[in-house]
Design a protein around this motif. Structure first.
Motif, PDB file in Angstrom:
ATOM      1  N   MET A   1       0.828  -1.202   0.000  1.00  0.00           N
ATOM      2  CA  MET A   1       0.000   0.000   0.000  1.00  0.00           C
ATOM      3  C   MET A   1       0.866   1.257   0.000  1.00  0.00           C
ATOM      4  O   MET A   1       0.561   2.237  -0.691  1.00  0.00           O
ATOM      5  CB  MET A   1      -0.935   0.003   1.214  1.00  0.00           C
ATOM      6  CG  MET A   1      -2.038  -1.039   1.152  1.00  0.00           C
ATOM      7  SD  MET A   1      -3.179  -0.723  -0.230  1.00  0.00           S
ATOM      8  CE  MET A   1      -4.301  -2.125  -0.058  1.00  0.00           C
ATOM      9  N   LEU A   2       1.957   1.246   0.752  1.00  0.00           N
ATOM     10  CA  LEU A   2       2.854   2.402   0.760  1.00  0.00           C
ATOM     11  C   LEU A   2       3.504   2.619  -0.603  1.00  0.00           C
ATOM     12  O   LEU A   2       3.677   3.747  -1.055  1.00  0.00           O
ATOM     13  CB  LEU A   2       3.921   2.234   1.837  1.00  0.00           C
ATOM     14  CG  LEU A   2       3.453   2.521   3.259  1.00  0.00           C
ATOM     15  CD1 LEU A   2       4.540   2.155   4.260  1.00  0.00           C
ATOM     16  CD2 LEU A   2       3.066   3.985   3.426  1.00  0.00           C
ATOM     17  N   ASP A   3       3.865   1.529  -1.253  1.00  0.00           N
ATOM     18  CA  ASP A   3       4.422   1.647  -2.601  1.00  0.00           C
ATOM     19  C   ASP A   3       3.380   2.240  -3.558  1.00  0.00           C
ATOM     20  O   ASP A   3       3.708   3.070  -4.411  1.00  0.00           O
ATOM     21  CB  ASP A   3       4.871   0.272  -3.093  1.00  0.00           C
ATOM     22  CG  ASP A   3       5.437   0.314  -4.501  1.00  0.00           C
ATOM     23  OD1 ASP A   3       6.622   0.624  -4.645  1.00  0.00           O
ATOM     24  OD2 ASP A   3       4.665   0.044  -5.451  1.00  0.00           O
ATOM     25  N   PHE A   4       2.142   1.822  -3.411  1.00  0.00           N
ATOM     26  CA  PHE A   4       1.023   2.351  -4.199  1.00  0.00           C
ATOM     27  C   PHE A   4       0.881   3.856  -3.969  1.00  0.00           C
ATOM     28  O   PHE A   4       0.781   4.644  -4.925  1.00  0.00           O
ATOM     29  CB  PHE A   4      -0.240   1.603  -3.764  1.00  0.00           C
ATOM     30  CG  PHE A   4      -1.531   2.027  -4.413  1.00  0.00           C
ATOM     31  CD1 PHE A   4      -1.617   2.317  -5.765  1.00  0.00           C
ATOM     32  CD2 PHE A   4      -2.694   2.105  -3.653  1.00  0.00           C
ATOM     33  CE1 PHE A   4      -2.824   2.680  -6.352  1.00  0.00           C
ATOM     34  CE2 PHE A   4      -3.907   2.459  -4.233  1.00  0.00           C
ATOM     35  CZ  PHE A   4      -3.976   2.753  -5.573  1.00  0.00           C
ATOM     36  N   LEU A   5       0.907   4.273  -2.714  1.00  0.00           N
ATOM     37  CA  LEU A   5       0.774   5.696  -2.380  1.00  0.00           C
ATOM     38  C   LEU A   5       1.956   6.502  -2.924  1.00  0.00           C
ATOM     39  O   LEU A   5       1.785   7.627  -3.398  1.00  0.00           O
ATOM     40  CB  LEU A   5       0.670   5.867  -0.869  1.00  0.00           C
ATOM     41  CG  LEU A   5      -0.554   5.238  -0.203  1.00  0.00           C
ATOM     42  CD1 LEU A   5      -0.417   5.300   1.308  1.00  0.00           C
ATOM     43  CD2 LEU A   5      -1.836   5.915  -0.658  1.00  0.00           C
ATOM     44  N   SER A   6       3.147   5.916  -2.851  1.00  0.00           N
ATOM     45  CA  SER A   6       4.328   6.588  -3.376  1.00  0.00           C
ATOM     46  C   SER A   6       4.218   6.813  -4.881  1.00  0.00           C
ATOM     47  O   SER A   6       4.580   7.871  -5.400  1.00  0.00           O
ATOM     48  CB  SER A   6       5.585   5.768  -3.060  1.00  0.00           C
ATOM     49  OG  SER A   6       6.741   6.369  -3.591  1.00  0.00           O
ATOM     50  N   ALA A   7       3.721   5.808  -5.591  1.00  0.00           N
ATOM     51  CA  ALA A   7       3.550   5.933  -7.044  1.00  0.00           C
ATOM     52  C   ALA A   7       2.518   7.006  -7.376  1.00  0.00           C
ATOM     53  O   ALA A   7       2.703   7.773  -8.334  1.00  0.00           O
ATOM     54  CB  ALA A   7       3.138   4.587  -7.634  1.00  0.00           C
ATOM     55  N   ILE A   8       1.445   7.082  -6.600  1.00  0.00           N
ATOM     56  CA  ILE A   8       0.438   8.136  -6.813  1.00  0.00           C
ATOM     57  C   ILE A   8       1.081   9.494  -6.600  1.00  0.00           C
ATOM     58  O   ILE A   8       0.909  10.425  -7.393  1.00  0.00           O
ATOM     59  CB  ILE A   8      -0.756   7.939  -5.863  1.00  0.00           C
ATOM     60  CG1 ILE A   8      -1.528   6.663  -6.227  1.00  0.00           C
ATOM     61  CG2 ILE A   8      -1.688   9.155  -5.905  1.00  0.00           C
ATOM     62  CD1 ILE A   8      -2.594   6.277  -5.208  1.00  0.00           C
ATOM     63  N   ASP A   9       1.843   9.610  -5.518  1.00  0.00           N
ATOM     64  CA  ASP A   9       2.485  10.881  -5.164  1.00  0.00           C
ATOM     65  C   ASP A   9       3.484  11.327  -6.222  1.00  0.00           C
ATOM     66  O   ASP A   9       3.626  12.512  -6.502  1.00  0.00           O
ATOM     67  CB  ASP A   9       3.184  10.704  -3.814  1.00  0.00           C
ATOM     68  CG  ASP A   9       3.480  12.023  -3.132  1.00  0.00           C
ATOM     69  OD1 ASP A   9       2.646  12.950  -3.241  1.00  0.00           O
ATOM     70  OD2 ASP A   9       4.531  12.127  -2.496  1.00  0.00           O
ATOM     71  N   ASN A  10       4.164  10.362  -6.829  1.00  0.00           N
ATOM     72  CA  ASN A  10       5.213  10.664  -7.809  1.00  0.00           C
ATOM     73  C   ASN A  10       4.756  10.567  -9.248  1.00  0.00           C
ATOM     74  O   ASN A  10       5.557  10.806 -10.163  1.00  0.00           O
ATOM     75  CB  ASN A  10       6.393   9.696  -7.629  1.00  0.00           C
ATOM     76  CG  ASN A  10       7.284  10.089  -6.476  1.00  0.00           C
ATOM     77  OD1 ASN A  10       7.384  11.255  -6.142  1.00  0.00           O
ATOM     78  ND2 ASN A  10       7.910   9.114  -5.861  1.00  0.00           N
ATOM     79  N   SER A  11       3.498  10.187  -9.470  1.00  0.00           N
ATOM     80  CA  SER A  11       3.011   9.911 -10.826  1.00  0.00           C
ATOM     81  C   SER A  11       3.936   8.920 -11.532  1.00  0.00           C
ATOM     82  O   SER A  11       4.323   9.101 -12.691  1.00  0.00           O
ATOM     83  CB  SER A  11       2.891  11.212 -11.637  1.00  0.00           C
ATOM     84  OG  SER A  11       1.961  12.083 -11.044  1.00  0.00           O
ATOM     85  N   SER A  12       4.278   7.857 -10.817  1.00  0.00           N
ATOM     86  CA  SER A  12       5.201   6.848 -11.338  1.00  0.00           C
ATOM     87  C   SER A  12       4.525   5.478 -11.340  1.00  0.00           C
ATOM     88  O   SER A  12       3.365   5.348 -10.976  1.00  0.00           O
ATOM     89  CB  SER A  12       6.483   6.814 -10.486  1.00  0.00           C
ATOM     90  OG  SER A  12       6.173   6.502  -9.139  1.00  0.00           O
ATOM     91  N   ARG A  13       5.259   4.463 -11.740  1.00  0.00           N
ATOM     92  CA  ARG A  13       4.730   3.106 -11.794  1.00  0.00           C
ATOM     93  C   ARG A  13       4.999   2.397 -10.464  1.00  0.00           C
ATOM     94  O   ARG A  13       6.136   2.431  -9.962  1.00  0.00           O
ATOM     95  CB  ARG A  13       5.367   2.315 -12.936  1.00  0.00           C
ATOM     96  CG  ARG A  13       5.217   2.965 -14.305  1.00  0.00           C
ATOM     97  CD  ARG A  13       3.885   2.637 -14.946  1.00  0.00           C
ATOM     98  NE  ARG A  13       3.675   3.423 -16.162  1.00  0.00           N
ATOM     99  CZ  ARG A  13       4.122   3.077 -17.375  1.00  0.00           C
ATOM    100  NH1 ARG A  13       4.809   1.956 -17.531  1.00  0.00           N
ATOM    101  NH2 ARG A  13       3.875   3.837 -18.429  1.00  0.00           N
TER     102      ARG A  13
END
Length: 455
Positions: free
Chosen positions: A380-392
Motif C-alpha cells: 500500500m505504501l508503494d502504491f501511495l508513493s507511485a500516486i504521489d510521484n506519478s510513477s509506476r
C-alpha cells in the motif's frame, strides 16, 4: 478509534517501516502523514477486500467514503467493521451498484476485491471516474480484458497497483537483494513453481432459491449465469472456470509474478501446459486438479505444477518457487526462504516477518493472513508513493497483466493441446487463429467486453 493514530506511530518502528524508509527515504514519513485525507471506496467487501482496506487504513489516514457489495449481509458487516476502525466513527455510504458509487462520489482511491470476472470492468470504470486503483490478482479472466485494463490505466494516467504483494514481502525482498542480485546463485537456468494445497472446492450442493440478501444477477455480471446452488463467497466461485482460471490463475500467478520480478523477466517466448481432472471427479468443480505448465525463456524454463490431492514434494514449501543456479539453489515461499550453496558454502535461512506487537488489532481480525499483513502494508505504501510521484508501482497493472495473461495462456494451451506463442504487440497467438479467438471470452448480455482500442 484512537488505536489508529497509535498504530500509525508504531508503524515507524516496525519491520515494514524499515523497508518503507529504505525504499522511499525521508518521503516515507510524508506517505503516512499526507497533506490531505484520502477519499477511498471499496468494491467487494468480502474477506480479502476488507483485508486490503484495513491494511491501507493502518498506514495512512483515509476517509472511507463508500462500500459496495451485492450481498447485503456482507456489506452491512463490512460497514460495521470499517466504522469501528475510522477515527471519525462515520459510517460509509453503502451501495449494491458500483457504477452508482462511482458516479455519486469523488474518490482518490478505489480498492477492488470482487471475484476475477468483475475486475476488468470495475477497474476500467474506476480510472475513468478519476480514481487510482488497487485491484486484486489475477487482474482478468481473459487476455484481452488485461490489454484493455493496461490501455485504460495509461490513457487516464492513473496508478493501478495489483495485489501481488510478494514483491513487497520483507523476506523475499531480502532474497532478491542478497541472494539473486548479489549473484550467489550464478546463472539461473531452471525454475520450479508449485502449489499442493488441497484447495479445490469439490462439493455437490443442490440447486436452491437465491437468498433475498444476495443480488445473484449482479454478482454474476458478465459471466455465464450458473444455476444458484450455494453462496459463492470464499472459495465456491473459484472452483468454476466460469469466474476465473482455476488454481493456475489463482496461485501460479503469485509465484510466477515473483519469479519474473526477481529475474527481471518479461513475456515468455512460449507457453505449454497439460492437465485436467484426474482424481477428484465426484463434484461439480470444473477446474483442473492436476496441471503442469512451462513458461519458456531463452536458456530458462519456468515450470509450474499443482495438485489438489496427495502430498507436496517438500512439506516445508507446499506453495513456493525454487530457483536453480549453477552456484546454488533458492527455495522460497510466503513463509521463508532457504539458500543452499553448491559445495561447502554457507546456507542462509530467513523467515517471514510478523508485526503482531506493532499491530495487535491484526490478532483480532477474522481470517487475516498474518504472514501477508506486513507485505500488504508495504504494498500500500508503494502504491501511495507511485500516486504521489506519478510513477509506476512495483506491481504495476502491466506487470500484473503479463503474469495473469501467461497463466491464462497456460490454460488455453491445456485446452487446445498445443504450445502457444503470444505476440503482445499484435495481440494474437502467433499462427493460431483458434487460440487467438479464445483470448476474449464471450460476455453475457447486456455487458460489453472492453476493447483496448476503444477505452
Amino acid at each position: 478509534m484512537n488505536n489508529f493514530n497509535i498504530n500509525r506511530r508504531q508503524f515507524l518502528y516496525g519491520a515494514t517501516a524499515s523497508l518503507a524508509i529504505s525504499s522511499f527515504g525521508a518521503r516515507g514519513m510524508d506517505l503516512i502523514n499526507p497533506a490531505k485525507t484520502l477519499r477511498v471506496a471499496l468494491i467487494g467487501t468480502g474477506w480479502y477486500g476488507k483485508s486490503d482496506l484495513f491494511r491501507l487504513m493502518q498506514v495512512v489516514p483515509v476517509d472511507v467514503v463508500a462500500l459496495c457489495d451485492v450481498d447485503k449481509n456482507q456489506l452491512n458487516q463490512a460497514a460495521k467493521l470499517v466504522t469501528e476502525r475510522l477515527k471519525s466513527g462515520k459510517t460509509p455510504k453503502l451501495y449494491g451498484d458500483y457504477n452508482k458509487l462511482l458516479s455519486e462520489n469523488e474518490l482518490d482511491i478505489v480498492l477492488i476485491g470482487t471475484p476475477d470476472h468483475w475486475h476488468a470492468l470495475q477497474m476500467i470504470d474506476a480510472v475513468k471516474a478519476g480514481a487510482h486503483v488497487y485491484v486484486q490478482k489475477p487482474i482478468s479472466v481473459d487476455v484481452m480484458e488485461g490489454e484493455a485494463m493496461v490501455a485504460a490505466a495509461r490513457k487516464y494516467k492513473k496508478v493501478v497497483q495489483v495485489g501481488t504483494q510478494r514483491k513487497s514481502t520483507p523476506h523475499l525482498i531480502d532474497a532478491k537483494k542478497n541472494i539473486v542480485d548479489a549473484g550467489l546463485l550464478g546463472k539461473i537456468s531452471h525454475v520450479e513453481m508449485c502449489c499442493y494445497f488441497h484447495m479445490r472446492n469439490n462439493g455437490n450442493p443442490p440447486v436452491k432459491p437465491v437468498p433475498d440478501f444476495l443480488d445473484y444477477e449482479r454478482w454474476t455480471g458478465p459471466a455465464p449465469l450458473r444455476p444458484y446452488d450455494d453462496i459463492p463467497h470464499i472459495r465456491w466461485w473459484r472452483t468454476f472456470m466460469e469466474y476465473g482460471n482455476g488454481i493456475t490463475g489463482d496461485m501460479c500467478v503469485h509465484m510466477f509474478d515473483t519469479v519474473r520480478w526477481m529475474l527481471k523477466l518479461g513475456w515468455p517466448t512460449k507457453i505449454s501446459s497439460a492437465g485436467g481432472i484426474y482424481v477428484q471427479k465426484e463434484g461439480k468443480s470444473n477446474i483442473s486438479d492436476t496441471q503442469s505448465a512451462i513458461f519458456e525463456y531463452p536458456e530458462l524454463n519456468c515450470v509450474w505444477q499443482h495438485r489438489t490431492w496427495g502430498t507436496p514434494n517438500n512439506p516445508d514449501y507446499p506453495w513456493s518457487f525454487t530457483l536453480y543456479g549453477e552456484k546454488g539453489t533458492l527455495w522460497a515461499s510466503t513463509m521463508a526462504y532457504d539458500f543452499i550453496p553448491q559445495g561447502k558454502g554457507e546456507k542462509i535461512h530467513k523467515d517471514v516477518v510478523y508485526e503482531k506487537e506493532k499491530y495487535p488489532e491484526d490478532l483480532k481480525e477474522e481470517r487475516i493472513e498474518l504472514n501477508a499483513a506486513p507485505a500488504t502494508r508495504l504494498h500500500m505504501l508503494d502504491f501511495l508513493s507511485a500516486i504521489d510521484n506519478s510513477s509506476r508501482p512495483v506491481a504495476d497493472i502491466e506487470e500484473g497483466h503479463i503474469s495473469t495473461a501467461s497463466c491464462i495462456l497456460a490454460n488455453l494451451s491445456m485446452k487446445t493441446g498445443r504450445s502457444l506463442v503470444y505476440d503482445p504487440v499484435k495481440k494474437e497467438v502467433v499462427g493460431d487463429r483458434e487460440a487467438t479467438a479464445l483470448l476474449a471470452r464471450a460476455y453475457r448480455a447486456p455487458y460489453k467486453h472492453p476493447d483496448y482500442r476503444k477505452i
